[in-house]
Design an enzyme around this catalytic site. Structure first.
Site, PDB file in Angstrom:
ATOM      1  N   GLU A 179       0.368  -1.409  -0.015  1.00 29.87           N
ATOM      2  CA  GLU A 179      -0.242  -0.028   0.051  1.00 29.87           C
ATOM      3  C   GLU A 179       0.675   1.060   0.157  1.00 29.87           C
ATOM      4  O   GLU A 179       0.716   1.734   0.882  1.00 29.87           O
ATOM      5  CB  GLU A 179      -1.174  -0.006   1.158  1.00 29.87           C
ATOM      6  CG  GLU A 179      -1.793  -0.771   1.071  1.00 29.87           C
ATOM      7  CD  GLU A 179      -2.968  -1.270   2.142  1.00 29.87           C
ATOM      8  OE1 GLU A 179      -3.261  -0.579   3.128  1.00 29.87           O
ATOM      9  OE2 GLU A 179      -4.432  -1.614   1.727  1.00 29.87           O
ATOM     10  N   GLU A 372      -5.179  -8.360  -0.968  1.00 30.08           N
ATOM     11  CA  GLU A 372      -6.267  -7.831  -0.060  1.00 30.08           C
ATOM     12  C   GLU A 372      -7.582  -7.434   0.221  1.00 30.08           C
ATOM     13  O   GLU A 372      -8.103  -7.177  -1.070  1.00 30.08           O
ATOM     14  CB  GLU A 372      -5.484  -6.864   0.754  1.00 30.08           C
ATOM     15  CG  GLU A 372      -4.200  -6.845   1.843  1.00 30.08           C
ATOM     16  CD  GLU A 372      -4.144  -6.116   2.233  1.00 30.08           C
ATOM     17  OE1 GLU A 372      -4.893  -5.067   2.927  1.00 30.08           O
ATOM     18  OE2 GLU A 372      -2.407  -5.609   2.569  1.00 30.08           O
TER      19      GLU A 372
HETATM   20  C1  BG6 Z   1      -4.611  -2.942   5.318  1.00 33.36           C
HETATM   21  C2  BG6 Z   1      -2.564  -3.773   5.301  1.00 33.36           C
HETATM   22  O1  BG6 Z   1      -4.326  -1.474   4.934  1.00 33.36           O
HETATM   23  O2  BG6 Z   1      -5.510  -2.808   5.422  1.00 33.36           O
HETATM   24  C3  BG6 Z   1      -2.750  -4.754   6.120  1.00 33.36           C
HETATM   25  O3  BG6 Z   1      -1.989  -3.485   4.274  1.00 33.36           O
HETATM   26  C4  BG6 Z   1      -4.107  -4.469   7.298  1.00 33.36           C
HETATM   27  O4  BG6 Z   1      -1.884  -4.365   7.219  1.00 33.36           O
HETATM   28  C5  BG6 Z   1      -6.181  -4.789   6.357  1.00 33.36           C
HETATM   29  O5  BG6 Z   1      -4.639  -5.179   8.005  1.00 33.36           O
HETATM   30  C6  BG6 Z   1      -6.847  -4.485   7.355  1.00 33.36           C
HETATM   31  O6  BG6 Z   1      -6.709  -3.858   7.693  1.00 33.36           O
HETATM   32  P1  BG6 Z   1      -7.145  -3.390  10.144  1.00 33.36           P
HETATM   33  O7  BG6 Z   1      -7.417  -1.689   9.863  1.00 33.36           O
HETATM   34  O8  BG6 Z   1      -8.532  -2.873   9.843  1.00 33.36           O
HETATM   35  O9  BG6 Z   1      -6.148  -4.520  10.214  1.00 33.36           O
END
Ligand code: BG6
Length: 476
Positions: A179, A372
């Site tokens: 990211e 993701e």
């Molecule tokens: C993304 C990241 O921003 O979202 C992860 O690459 C992160 O590291 C994921 O965990 C989900 O976000 P959060 O704040 O729910 O953990």
């Protein structure tokens, strides 16, 4: 056209959120270790409050996380049971170079990842490796000011030289920076940047961005030189911005908000600073120091594929009356009246994934990889650790349907899908364990209590069936 036969199904994690073992195997301290859970987390993540070590009265969840450092064999066996073809993980930089500026790497750290990659291959799982997922050795933060310093490019280059050579044949898919665009929103978390009074924050963030973009191009060059089989991707926090209304000002504001992220992909994939950024920087008096070779480096070393995270779309309005906002992935958004949201306020928009995939594919014409996606939710396990997580399955099924539509109906070329946090881990945003994404439940709470026992949720068997049918059977 259905999904590719060799579609890479799997799950994703990041070292700082699952590995733990912060002081084991000769590992050095990293920025991500010193970010506590609680009310100060946000100001630390954004670089407004300085935290350079462990302080009393704070709890630092990354120190132990879910201790994958010692549980990785058990965890990979579970991933294999679900039929994973790929496992996305990140390397903790300070395991390989504890301080960051050494010339010789730490053999124990290198061996740890070699063992882990071999464990994946034992089950026919391809590792997909993020070189840095938010982490930066703390020594580099304190001594050099992290990515604000040009010297970081050389330290990152050393890291890449070492890992590409050592893991040749074990890893073929690499992501340079997780990211990368999040540097604008969470500069300490993303790039070890914190600010002193009087700092010109925008200037520092864009200069640091330039260093990361150059480092990413150098990494791509070395990866290709070391092994022609290597494929390198950029990684963007994605999710298109919608205009709240069809008022031209709203539409333009949405376009500008999208460009804030496209800028990174444009440089990494097209190899040039886009005109709209050059104009913006000039308008705002931001001057980026470049070395002579930088522009050629960027031009000649573009990425092979575009990877991204998608949790939700975002909404933009220029009307001061439309001011109800909600949380999202590192950014707040105007609330979309047509969407429901997760317990943490992240709006749920499966069609937005299809829209985002089309935007990215139209723009770059390179294969995409969703690395993701998922729903952070509170789970209620029974006495055996079993969770009936229909809400998570519903979220994932709807997003996978939209993903398939983008491939089958729109013709997007997609390499794979790794859902976020395939095993419960520490939340990057809040530091909570309670915000769970996994198919595998981990017995640990926000305060660090629990046995760390792993157990399968209902979604475990569901995802296994999805993978076995190459995405044809999403029913539950
Ligand atoms: C993304 C990241 O921003 O979202 C992860 O690459 C992160 O590291 C994921 O965990 C989900 O976000 P959060 O704040 O729910 O953990």
């Amino acid at each position: 056209m259905a999904l590719r036969k060799d579609f890479l199904w799997g799950g994703a994690t990041a070292a700082n959120q699952c590995e733990g073992g912060y002081n084991k195997g000769g590992r050095g301290l990293a920025n991500v270790d010193v970010i506590p859970i609680g009310k100060d987390r946000f100001s630390i993540i954004t670089g407004k409050q300085k935290m350079v070590g462990f302080e009393d009265n704070y709890f630092y969840p990354a120190k132990e996380a879910i201790n994958m450092y010692e549980h990785y064999k058990e965890d990979i066996a579970l991933f294999s049971e679900m039929g994973f073809k790929v496992y996305r993980l990140s390397i903790a930089w300070s395991r390989i170079f504890p301080l960051g500026d050494e010339t010789e790497p730490n053999e124990e750290g290198l061996q740890f990842y070699e063992n882990l990659f071999k464990e994946c291959h034992k089950y026919g799982i391809e590792p997909l490796v993020t070189i840095t997922h938010f982490d930066c050795p703390m020594y580099l933060v304190e001594k050099y000011g992290a990515w604000r310093s040009r010297e970081m490019v050389g330290f990152y280059e050393n890291l890449c030289n070492v890992i590409f050579r050592r893991y040749k044949g074990l890893v073929k898919h690499w992501l340079t920076f997780n990211e990368i665009n999040v540097i604008l929103h969470a500069p300490f978390l993303k790039a070890g940047l914190y600010f002193e009074k009087g700092d010109n924050e925008e200037q520092i963030k864009y200069q640091a961005t330039h260093h990361e973009l150059v480092a990413s191009a150098i990494a791509t060059r070395i990866a290709h030189e070391v092994d022609s089989e290597n494929q390198v991707g950029c990684m963007l926090a994605a999710g298109d911005h919608y205009p709240y209304s069809c008022k031209p000002e709203d539409v333009f504001a949405a376009q500008e908000a999208d460009r804030e992220s496209y800028f990174f992909g444009d440089v990494q994939s097209r190899g040039e600073y886009p005109a709209y950024v050059l104009k913006k920087l000039a308008r705002e008096g931001i001057k980026i120091q470049m070395e002579e070779e930088d522009l050629a480096l960027l031009k000649e070393n573009t990425v092979d594929f575009i990877s991204f995270s998608y949790y939700s779309s975002r909404v933009v309005s220029t009307d001061p009356e439309i001011n109800e906002t909600t949380e999202g992935n590192r950014v707040t958004s105007v609330k979309n009246p047509y969407l429901k949201a997760s317990e943490w306020g992240w709006q749920i928009d499966p069609l937005g994934l299809r829209i985002t995939m089309n935007s990215l594919y139209d723009r770059y014409q390179k294969p995409l990889f969703i690395v993701e996606n998922g729903l952070g939710a509170t789970d209620e396990p029974d006495e055996n650790g079993y969770v009936i997580d229909d809400y998570r399955i519903a979220y994932l099924a709807a997003h996978l349907k939209a993903m398939k539509d983008a491939v089958e109906l729109d013709g997007v070329d997609l390499m794979g899908y790794t859902s976020w946090g395939c095993i419960d881990l520490v939340s990057a945003g809040t530091g909570e364990m309670k915000k769970r994404y996994g198919y595998i439940y981990v017995d640990r709470d926000n305060e660090g209590n629990g046995t760390l026992a792993r157990s399968k949720k209902k979604s475990f068997d569901w995802y296994k069936k999805v993978i076995a049918s190459n995405g044809e059977d999403l029913s539950f």
